[in-house]
Design a protein around this motif. Structure first.
Motif, short mmCIF file in Angstrom:
data_model
loop_
_atom_site.label_atom_id
_atom_site.label_comp_id
_atom_site.label_asym_id
_atom_site.label_seq_id
_atom_site.Cartn_x
_atom_site.Cartn_y
_atom_site.Cartn_z
N ALA A 1 -56.69 -16.26 26.54
CA ALA A 1 -55.63 -17.38 27.48
C ALA A 1 -56.59 -18.44 28.22
O ALA A 1 -57.80 -18.79 27.79
CB ALA A 1 -55.26 -17.30 28.58
N TYR A 2 -56.50 -20.28 28.08
CA TYR A 2 -57.01 -21.47 27.54
C TYR A 2 -57.40 -21.50 29.83
O TYR A 2 -58.92 -22.03 29.70
CB TYR A 2 -56.48 -22.23 27.59
N PHE A 3 -56.20 -21.36 30.17
CA PHE A 3 -56.71 -21.69 31.11
C PHE A 3 -56.40 -20.18 32.66
O PHE A 3 -56.09 -19.13 31.95
CB PHE A 3 -55.30 -22.36 32.05
N GLY A 4 -56.20 -20.75 34.00
CA GLY A 4 -56.46 -19.18 34.51
C GLY A 4 -54.71 -19.29 34.89
O GLY A 4 -53.90 -19.93 34.12
N GLU A 5 -54.78 -18.20 35.94
CA GLU A 5 -53.84 -17.91 36.39
C GLU A 5 -52.66 -19.00 37.10
O GLU A 5 -51.58 -18.41 36.55
CB GLU A 5 -53.83 -16.69 37.57
N ASP A 6 -52.83 -20.51 37.22
CA ASP A 6 -51.63 -20.38 38.01
C ASP A 6 -51.10 -21.99 36.33
O ASP A 6 -49.93 -21.68 36.45
CB ASP A 6 -52.42 -21.82 38.58
N TYR A 7 -51.55 -21.12 34.98
CA TYR A 7 -50.77 -21.44 34.10
C TYR A 7 -50.35 -20.17 33.35
O TYR A 7 -49.98 -20.97 32.15
CB TYR A 7 -52.05 -22.68 33.28
N TRP A 8 -49.68 -19.50 34.42
CA TRP A 8 -48.99 -18.08 33.81
C TRP A 8 -47.98 -18.30 33.92
O TRP A 8 -47.67 -18.30 35.39
CB TRP A 8 -49.58 -16.63 34.00
N GLY A 9 -46.67 -18.25 33.71
CA GLY A 9 -44.88 -18.05 33.72
C GLY A 9 -44.69 -16.90 34.18
O GLY A 9 -45.70 -15.91 34.49
N LYS A 10 -43.79 -16.99 34.91
CA LYS A 10 -43.20 -15.38 35.12
C LYS A 10 -42.66 -14.62 34.46
O LYS A 10 -42.97 -12.87 34.98
CB LYS A 10 -41.91 -15.77 36.02
N GLY A 11 -43.08 -14.47 33.05
CA GLY A 11 -42.84 -13.49 32.39
C GLY A 11 -41.38 -12.99 31.81
O GLY A 11 -40.03 -12.99 32.29
N THR A 12 -40.45 -12.46 30.24
CA THR A 12 -39.69 -11.94 30.60
C THR A 12 -39.28 -10.17 29.99
O THR A 12 -40.67 -10.42 28.93
CB THR A 12 -38.84 -12.51 29.52
N LEU A 13 -39.05 -9.35 30.99
CA LEU A 13 -38.72 -8.03 30.60
C LEU A 13 -38.40 -7.40 29.63
O LEU A 13 -37.06 -7.65 28.72
CB LEU A 13 -39.06 -7.16 31.79
N VAL A 14 -38.57 -6.93 28.47
CA VAL A 14 -38.25 -6.27 27.62
C VAL A 14 -38.83 -4.89 27.64
O VAL A 14 -39.62 -3.89 28.37
CB VAL A 14 -39.55 -6.51 26.48
N ASP B 1 -43.56 -0.60 23.46
CA ASP B 1 -43.58 -2.13 23.69
C ASP B 1 -42.30 -2.47 24.66
O ASP B 1 -42.61 -3.89 25.22
CB ASP B 1 -43.02 -3.01 22.39
N THR B 2 -42.43 -1.65 25.58
CA THR B 2 -41.73 -1.50 26.39
C THR B 2 -42.97 -2.85 27.90
O THR B 2 -43.86 -2.25 28.10
CB THR B 2 -41.63 -0.95 27.28
N ALA B 3 -42.47 -3.86 28.16
CA ALA B 3 -43.25 -4.40 28.90
C ALA B 3 -42.51 -6.15 29.57
O ALA B 3 -41.64 -6.36 28.84
CB ALA B 3 -44.43 -4.77 28.42
N VAL B 4 -43.59 -6.80 30.35
CA VAL B 4 -43.61 -7.67 30.92
C VAL B 4 -43.81 -8.58 29.71
O VAL B 4 -45.42 -8.89 29.45
CB VAL B 4 -43.44 -8.68 32.34
N TYR B 5 -43.88 -9.62 29.50
CA TYR B 5 -44.21 -10.25 27.59
C TYR B 5 -44.57 -11.96 28.37
O TYR B 5 -43.43 -12.54 29.28
CB TYR B 5 -43.21 -10.03 26.31
N TYR B 6 -45.48 -12.39 28.32
CA TYR B 6 -45.77 -13.66 29.01
C TYR B 6 -46.10 -15.24 27.59
O TYR B 6 -46.94 -14.23 26.85
CB TYR B 6 -47.21 -13.85 29.90
N CYS B 7 -46.19 -16.16 27.69
CA CYS B 7 -46.42 -16.85 26.68
C CYS B 7 -47.93 -18.10 27.73
O CYS B 7 -47.68 -17.69 28.54
CB CYS B 7 -46.01 -17.51 26.44
#
Length: 123
Positions: free
Chosen positions: A106-119, A90-96
């Motif tokens: 995903a509904y939108f392109g890369e402009d609507y992705w955040g920086k994520g959180t590392l697990v 499960d180790t990964a950077v998680y994005y919403c």
């Protein structure tokens, strides 16, 4: 570009739990379904879970079913991902990000992705 902001990641031992949060601080996506995705080192980004705009419907990739739970608090404009029984894989950077009604795209392109959180899950 409006983005959702992820938090809650960290280092945990295998079998442990974490709760990720995804905040829509600008109240831009309250009527969108939202999904969690993850990207492990040297791997493609993959969908993890999705929840409908009103919270009535959820969906999960097979490898996390029974361990992860997605939910949303409309008053707080926040979507959560409760992760139990964590495994090293499960180790990964998680994005919403907002997702289509199928909950897994995903509904939108890369402009609507955040920086994520590392697990990071240690064995």
């Amino acid at each position: 570009q409006v983005q959702l902001v992820e938090s809650g990641g960290g280092l945990v031992q295998a079998g442990g739990s974490l709760r990720l949060s995804c905040v829509d601080s600008e109240h831009a996506f309250s009527h969108y379904s939202v999904g969690w995705f993850r990207q492990a080192p040297e791997k493609e980004r993959e969908w993890v879970a999705g929840i409908s705009w009103n919270g009535d419907f959820t969906n999960y990739r097979d490898s996390v079913k029974g361990r992860f739970t997605i939910s949303r608090d409309m008053r707080k404009n926040t979507v959560y991902l409760q992760m139990n029984g964590l495994k090293p894989e499960d180790t990964a950077v998680y994005y919403c990000t907002p997702v289509k009604p199928t909950l897994d795209t995903a509904y939108f392109g890369e402009d609507y992705w955040g920086k994520g959180t590392l697990v990071t899950v240690s064995s």
